[in-house]
Scaffold this motif. Structure first.
Motif, PDB file in Angstrom:
ATOM      1  N   TYR A   1       0.838  -1.205   0.000  1.00  0.00           N
ATOM      2  CA  TYR A   1       0.000   0.000   0.000  1.00  0.00           C
ATOM      3  C   TYR A   1       0.867   1.246   0.000  1.00  0.00           C
ATOM      4  N   LYS A   2       1.788   1.333   0.936  1.00  0.00           N
ATOM      5  CA  LYS A   2       2.627   2.521   1.035  1.00  0.00           C
ATOM      6  C   LYS A   2       3.578   2.627  -0.156  1.00  0.00           C
ATOM      7  N   TYR A   3       4.173   1.530  -0.517  1.00  0.00           N
ATOM      8  CA  TYR A   3       5.156   1.535  -1.606  1.00  0.00           C
ATOM      9  C   TYR A   3       4.513   2.002  -2.904  1.00  0.00           C
ATOM     10  N   ASP A   4       3.318   1.510  -3.181  1.00  0.00           N
ATOM     11  CA  ASP A   4       2.625   1.888  -4.415  1.00  0.00           C
ATOM     12  C   ASP A   4       2.209   3.354  -4.399  1.00  0.00           C
ATOM     13  N   LYS A   5       1.848   3.852  -3.227  1.00  0.00           N
ATOM     14  CA  LYS A   5       1.412   5.246  -3.119  1.00  0.00           C
ATOM     15  C   LYS A   5       2.545   6.226  -3.424  1.00  0.00           C
ATOM     16  N   LEU A   6       3.782   5.778  -3.311  1.00  0.00           N
ATOM     17  CA  LEU A   6       4.926   6.666  -3.520  1.00  0.00           C
ATOM     18  C   LEU A   6       5.270   6.887  -5.002  1.00  0.00           C
ATOM     19  N   LYS A   7       4.612   6.182  -5.886  1.00  0.00           N
ATOM     20  CA  LYS A   7       4.979   6.231  -7.304  1.00  0.00           C
ATOM     21  C   LYS A   7       5.002   7.637  -7.898  1.00  0.00           C
ATOM     22  N   PRO A   8       4.036   8.521  -7.579  1.00  0.00           N
ATOM     23  CA  PRO A   8       4.093   9.872  -8.168  1.00  0.00           C
ATOM     24  C   PRO A   8       5.333  10.661  -7.774  1.00  0.00           C
ATOM     25  N   ALA A   9       5.965  10.284  -6.665  1.00  0.00           N
ATOM     26  CA  ALA A   9       7.158  11.003  -6.191  1.00  0.00           C
ATOM     27  C   ALA A   9       8.452  10.394  -6.707  1.00  0.00           C
ATOM     28  N   GLN A  10       8.349   9.306  -7.467  1.00  0.00           N
ATOM     29  CA  GLN A  10       9.554   8.620  -7.935  1.00  0.00           C
ATOM     30  C   GLN A  10      10.242   9.419  -9.044  1.00  0.00           C
ATOM     31  N   VAL A  11      11.556   9.482  -8.976  1.00  0.00           N
ATOM     32  CA  VAL A  11      12.352  10.241  -9.944  1.00  0.00           C
ATOM     33  C   VAL A  11      12.800   9.316 -11.067  1.00  0.00           C
ATOM     34  N   ASN A  12      12.568   9.733 -12.303  1.00  0.00           N
ATOM     35  CA  ASN A  12      13.036   8.950 -13.452  1.00  0.00           C
ATOM     36  C   ASN A  12      14.562   8.973 -13.507  1.00  0.00           C
ATOM     37  N   SER A  13      15.127   7.878 -13.957  1.00  0.00           N
ATOM     38  CA  SER A  13      16.588   7.769 -14.006  1.00  0.00           C
ATOM     39  C   SER A  13      17.209   8.852 -14.885  1.00  0.00           C
ATOM     40  N   THR A  14      16.471   9.268 -15.947  1.00  0.00           N
ATOM     41  CA  THR A  14      16.998  10.297 -16.838  1.00  0.00           C
ATOM     42  C   THR A  14      17.032  11.678 -16.169  1.00  0.00           C
ATOM     43  N   ASP A  15      16.234  11.845 -15.101  1.00  0.00           N
ATOM     44  CA  ASP A  15      16.172  13.138 -14.405  1.00  0.00           C
ATOM     45  C   ASP A  15      17.024  13.164 -13.139  1.00  0.00           C
ATOM     46  N   MET A  16      17.684  12.067 -12.832  1.00  0.00           N
ATOM     47  CA  MET A  16      18.453  11.988 -11.590  1.00  0.00           C
ATOM     48  C   MET A  16      19.740  12.793 -11.673  1.00  0.00           C
ATOM     49  N   ASN A  17      20.132  13.322 -10.556  1.00  0.00           N
ATOM     50  CA  ASN A  17      21.436  13.945 -10.432  1.00  0.00           C
ATOM     51  C   ASN A  17      22.504  12.864 -10.676  1.00  0.00           C
ATOM     52  N   PRO A  18      23.532  13.132 -11.469  1.00  0.00           N
ATOM     53  CA  PRO A  18      24.541  12.110 -11.789  1.00  0.00           C
ATOM     54  C   PRO A  18      25.209  11.496 -10.560  1.00  0.00           C
TER      55      PRO A  18
ATOM     56  N   ASN B   1      11.442  11.949  -4.427  1.00  0.00           N
ATOM     57  CA  ASN B   1      11.523  13.278  -3.841  1.00  0.00           C
ATOM     58  C   ASN B   1      10.710  13.302  -2.549  1.00  0.00           C
ATOM     59  N   ILE B   2      11.333  13.705  -1.449  1.00  0.00           N
ATOM     60  CA  ILE B   2      10.629  13.759  -0.173  1.00  0.00           C
ATOM     61  C   ILE B   2       9.821  15.048  -0.058  1.00  0.00           C
ATOM     62  N   THR B   3      10.431  16.181  -0.407  1.00  0.00           N
ATOM     63  CA  THR B   3       9.756  17.468  -0.337  1.00  0.00           C
ATOM     64  C   THR B   3       9.576  18.045  -1.739  1.00  0.00           C
ATOM     65  N   CYS B   4       8.715  19.074  -1.824  1.00  0.00           N
ATOM     66  CA  CYS B   4       8.445  19.717  -3.113  1.00  0.00           C
ATOM     67  C   CYS B   4       9.146  21.058  -3.259  1.00  0.00           C
ATOM     68  N   PHE B   5      10.178  21.282  -2.465  1.00  0.00           N
ATOM     69  CA  PHE B   5      10.925  22.530  -2.574  1.00  0.00           C
ATOM     70  C   PHE B   5      11.613  22.601  -3.939  1.00  0.00           C
ATOM     71  N   THR B   6      11.823  23.820  -4.420  1.00  0.00           N
ATOM     72  CA  THR B   6      12.451  23.993  -5.734  1.00  0.00           C
ATOM     73  C   THR B   6      13.962  24.184  -5.650  1.00  0.00           C
ATOM     74  N   ASN B   7      14.420  24.978  -4.673  1.00  0.00           N
ATOM     75  CA  ASN B   7      15.854  25.279  -4.605  1.00  0.00           C
ATOM     76  C   ASN B   7      16.656  24.186  -3.915  1.00  0.00           C
ATOM     77  N   ILE B   8      15.988  23.404  -3.061  1.00  0.00           N
ATOM     78  CA  ILE B   8      16.684  22.318  -2.369  1.00  0.00           C
ATOM     79  C   ILE B   8      15.822  21.060  -2.425  1.00  0.00           C
ATOM     80  N   LYS B   9      16.467  19.933  -2.636  1.00  0.00           N
ATOM     81  CA  LYS B   9      15.751  18.660  -2.749  1.00  0.00           C
ATOM     82  C   LYS B   9      16.274  17.668  -1.722  1.00  0.00           C
ATOM     83  N   TYR B  10      15.329  16.959  -1.127  1.00  0.00           N
ATOM     84  CA  TYR B  10      15.661  15.837  -0.248  1.00  0.00           C
ATOM     85  C   TYR B  10      15.133  14.589  -0.929  1.00  0.00           C
TER      86      TYR B  10
END
Length: 273
Positions: free
Chosen positions: A132-149, A163-172
């Motif tokens: 349940y929880k794992y599936d709910k996280l899908k919208p927050a998953q980062v595509n490999s092409t968009d990942m920081n190297p 992505n844990i938070t929706c901040f623009t200048n800093i990402k967790y």
């Protein structure tokens, strides 16, 4: 004397009602916007709880039964004032807006799903038991092409990042991957302006390191809990139990644990005491 008793009775009743009404505080729209979906639902239903309503939802009944002011009344006829109706509609509209917005981070998803938090390591390690929880996280998953190297390079060749938070200048970002001979690991990545500035282990063990100890002399595990407003990281020191038998020779006991609590602010990671 009889009149005195009646006067005292009405006085006590008035004071009790006054005290109860003072306990309930109407939040303004700005305060409401700081609340999660779970908190908004409770706020909306508190209006009914104050009138003795008995809830059919188990979680609401359990929550309000713990409040000292809650007096369930099966014969209560709920009548709402204009102010109460307006207040409830404001909360409903805010709940609707939150549910319609597209979420791209875990904190946003948590506002829509009251059972998401806290997130712990078993939500990732035991997917079959907590899909349940794992599936709910899908919208927050980062595509490999968009990942920081650098983040992608830390995944040991494969894994998932959210992505844990929706901040623009800093990402967790929460990283889940396999390494150390197929051992599952979790890590927090902190990025500012899309540049990696920090990594924090969330699930690991010193046993994976060459000089990380052993179950006889002692070692430590790392574990975590992610809540709505903070992240707790545990460093748990263990060693083998006393007087082990052949069957329990690999059983360990906790010696002590160190807890570090972090606030994930828009300005950077903050240690909360």
């Amino acid at each position: 004397m009889k009149k005195l008793h009646i006067l005292i009775f009405f006085l006590i009743t008035f004071l009790c009602n006054a005290q109860e009404s003072e306990t309930f505080q109407y939040l303004n729209i700005t305060e409401m916007k700081t609340k999660t979906m779970k908190e908004l639902r409770i706020l909306r239903n508190e209006v009914f709880a104050r009138k003795g309503y008995i809830f059919k939802s188990k979680d609401l009944q359990e929550y309000f039964s713990k409040q000292i002011w809650y007096k369930p009344n099966p014969d209560s006829e709920i009548q709402l004032s204009t102010k109460e109706k307006t207040y409830i509609n404001q909360i409903k509209n805010l709940e609707k807006n939150i549910s319609q917005n597209t979420c791209s981070c875990i904190t946003c998803i948590g506002k829509q799903n009251i059972d998401l938090f806290p997130l712990i390591s078993t939500d990732f390690l035991e997917v079959d038991n907590s899909s349940y929880k794992y599936d709910k996280l899908k919208p927050a998953q980062v595509n490999s092409t968009d990942m920081n190297p650098i983040v992608y390079g830390n995944l040991c060749g494969g894994g998932s990042v959210w992505n844990i938070t929706c901040f623009t200048n800093i990402k967790y970002q929460l990283m889940f991957y396999e390494c150390h001979s197929n051992n599952l690991l979790l890590k927090l990545a902190v990025l500012k302006d899309d540049k990696s500035i920090d990594f924090i282990e969330l699930y690991d063990s010193s046993l994976y390191d060459e000089d990380g100890g052993n179950i006889i002399d002692g070692f430590y595990d790392v574990d975590f809990k992610l809540n709505e407003n903070y992240l707790e990281v545990y460093k748990i020191y263990r060693k083998r139990i006393d007087n082990p038998t052949e069957e329990t020779q690999f059983d360990t006991k906790e010696i002590r644990r160190e807890v570090t609590r972090y606030g994930l602010s828009k300005n950077g990671l903050v240690i909360v005491k």
